[in-house]
Enzyme design. Structure first.
Site, PDB file in Angstrom:
ATOM      1  N   THR A 206      -1.457   7.161  -4.220  1.00  0.00           N
ATOM      2  CA  THR A 206      -0.245   6.891  -5.000  1.00  0.00           C
ATOM      3  C   THR A 206      -0.505   6.712  -6.493  1.00  0.00           C
ATOM      4  OG1 THR A 206       0.895   5.901  -3.128  1.00  0.00           O
ATOM      5  CG2 THR A 206       1.696   5.237  -5.258  1.00  0.00           C
ATOM      6  N   ARG A 234       7.634  10.453   8.497  1.00  0.00           N
ATOM      7  CA  ARG A 234       7.446   9.074   8.015  1.00  0.00           C
ATOM      8  C   ARG A 234       7.647   9.002   6.488  1.00  0.00           C
ATOM      9  NH1 ARG A 234       3.869   6.512   4.100  1.00  0.00           N
ATOM     10  NH2 ARG A 234       3.490   4.386   4.765  1.00  0.00           N
ATOM     11  N   ASP A 237       6.927   3.207   1.222  1.00  0.00           N
ATOM     12  CA  ASP A 237       7.659   2.304   0.323  1.00  0.00           C
ATOM     13  C   ASP A 237       7.935   2.909  -1.045  1.00  0.00           C
ATOM     14  OD1 ASP A 237       4.795   2.246   0.003  1.00  0.00           O
ATOM     15  OD2 ASP A 237       5.112   0.670  -1.484  1.00  0.00           O
ATOM     16  N   THR A 256       1.347   0.039  -4.655  1.00  0.00           N
ATOM     17  CA  THR A 256       0.547   1.007  -3.888  1.00  0.00           C
ATOM     18  C   THR A 256      -0.123   0.287  -2.725  1.00  0.00           C
ATOM     19  OG1 THR A 256      -1.404   2.431  -3.883  1.00  0.00           O
ATOM     20  CG2 THR A 256      -1.358   0.695  -5.555  1.00  0.00           C
ATOM     21  N   GLY A 257      -0.116   0.907  -1.570  1.00  0.00           N
ATOM     22  CA  GLY A 257      -0.745   0.272  -0.412  1.00  0.00           C
ATOM     23  C   GLY A 257      -0.080   0.717   0.872  1.00  0.00           C
TER      24      GLY A 257
HETATM   25  N1  ASP Z   1       2.432   3.193  -0.479  1.00  0.00           N
HETATM   26  C1  ASP Z   1       2.214   4.551  -0.096  1.00  0.00           C
HETATM   27  C2  ASP Z   1       2.853   4.785   1.231  1.00  0.00           C
HETATM   28  O1  ASP Z   1       2.790   3.924   2.089  1.00  0.00           O
HETATM   29  C3  ASP Z   1       0.794   4.940   0.004  1.00  0.00           C
HETATM   30  C4  ASP Z   1      -0.102   4.457  -1.070  1.00  0.00           C
HETATM   31  O2  ASP Z   1       0.242   3.688  -1.922  1.00  0.00           O
HETATM   32  O3  ASP Z   1      -1.242   4.880  -1.040  1.00  0.00           O
HETATM   33  O4  ASP Z   1       3.358   5.861   1.457  1.00  0.00           O
END
Ligand code: ASP
Length: 342
Positions: A206, A234, A237, A256-257
């Site tokens: 992200t 899917r 967030d 991010t996460g």
């Molecule tokens: N938050 C992003 C998601 O769940 C992925 C990421 O931040 O790496 O799609």
């Protein structure tokens, strides 16, 4: 008893120190501010070659300088975050645009969102496969539609009607991301818990940016390919306003996460709400959400945030987060690991 007390104090001290290594609070200076991230996750020094590490630093720097130049010239925070994110979306290094991760079906499906804290307008797209720069599609939804979030083919049709650049899905193919998908699938099939966990940890990515302009307006934006091996359309967030992105007149946040945890914790809005309703500082609010609430739930990741005075917070509960910031009269500063590791 005394020994117990000392032991307890030592544990508390070391825990606090280690949490501080993952939290960076930068004091405001007069003038505009820009903070960006390129994803959080299991990012360990030993897994990055010096060349790759350098490549991340210079791309983050380029994104910061590109966005900050706009702010310096009196441009808006919205223009600045878009410019910074475009640099990262066009780079295969990050899980957004060109470097997006693969779904279980071997496709690339991207999500993005933007919110302008000045007027409260917001736009988002989810599950798009052919728009070269998803963040531009999110901005187009914000500025040119009566909706906040568009998905899939409808979002792509809208982007085409707005004259945005569309590409063949093969544009998003990168060897590195394909390999990550194959390895993760193999690990899942062999059902080796440890290996699955390891690959799960590697799925984050992200990009995001938050800016405060000379007019005092904040804008936040986030763009992602989501999580490797995601299934059944899917959506994470990143395109959910309040979860992955939020901005108002008090602060702006990009996350991010592990998206599922960020949605359930309404991360970005919760930081703003703690500031507004509990009078918390930006640092306290983001610490409470990322290091306490999210961590307790088991949600890995981090946020970048800034407030209306230009204070900056970069905080993550994983081993690393690609990140950087720029303030008036200062060089762009970029970081990857916890503070002690650079
Ligand atoms: N938050 C992003 C998601 O769940 C992925 C990421 O931040 O790496 O799609």
């Amino acid at each position: 008893m005394k020994k117990c007390k000392i032991f307890f104090l030592a544990i508390t001290f070391f825990t606090l120190c280690s949490l501080q290594l993952h939290a960076q609070n930068i004091k405001s200076v007069e003038g505009p501010s820009l903070v960006i991230h390129g994803g959080a996750g299991t990012i360990l020094k030993e897994n990055l070659t010096p060349e790759l590490e350098q490549a991340y630093h210079s791309k983050l720097k380029q994104a910061l300088e590109t966005g900050y130049e706009i702010l310096e010239k009196g441009g808006s925070s919205e223009e600045a975050v878009i410019a910074a994110i475009l640099v990262m979306e066009d780079s295969p290094l990050f899980n957004a645009g060109k470097g997006a991760v693969f779904t279980n079906e071997g496709t690339n499906e991207m999500d993005a969102s933007i919110m302008n804290g000045g007027d409260g307008s917001a736009g988002a797209v989810a599950g798009i496969k052919t728009v070269k720069n998803p963040i531009l599609a999110a901005q187009a939804v914000k500025n040119n539609s009566e909706h906040v979030m568009l998905s899939g083919e409808g979002a792509e049709l809208f982007a085409r009607d707005r004259g945005l650049e569309l590409v063949d899905p093969s544009y998003f193919y990168t060897e590195r991301r394909k390999e990550q998908l194959e390895k993760l699938k193999k690990a899942e099939q062999s059902n080796e818990e440890g290996r699955i966990q390891r690959w799960k940890d590697w799925k984050y990515g992200t990009v995001g940016a938050v800016a405060l302009d000379k007019q005092g307006n904040i804008c936040a934006a986030t763009s992602t390919g989501g999580m490797t091996n995601k299934k059944y359309g899917r959506i994470g967030d990143a395109p959910v306003i309040g979860a992955g992105t939020f901005a108002n007149r008090i602060c702006g946040v990009s996350a991010t996460g592990h998206g599922e945890y960020f949605i359930r914790s309404v991360v970005a809005y919760d930081i703003a709400a703690r500031m507004e309703y509990q009078n918390k500082s930006l640092a306290e609010a983001s610490y409470g959400v990322v290091m306490k609430k999210l961590k307790l739930l088991g949600g890995g990741g981090g946020v970048i945030a800034l407030d209306s005075k230009g204070n900056i917070s970069m905080i993550f509960n994983t081993s690393g987060m690609y990140r950087g910031y720029m303030q008036k009269g200062k060089e762009a500063k970029t970081l990857i690991f916890k503070m002690a590791d650079g």
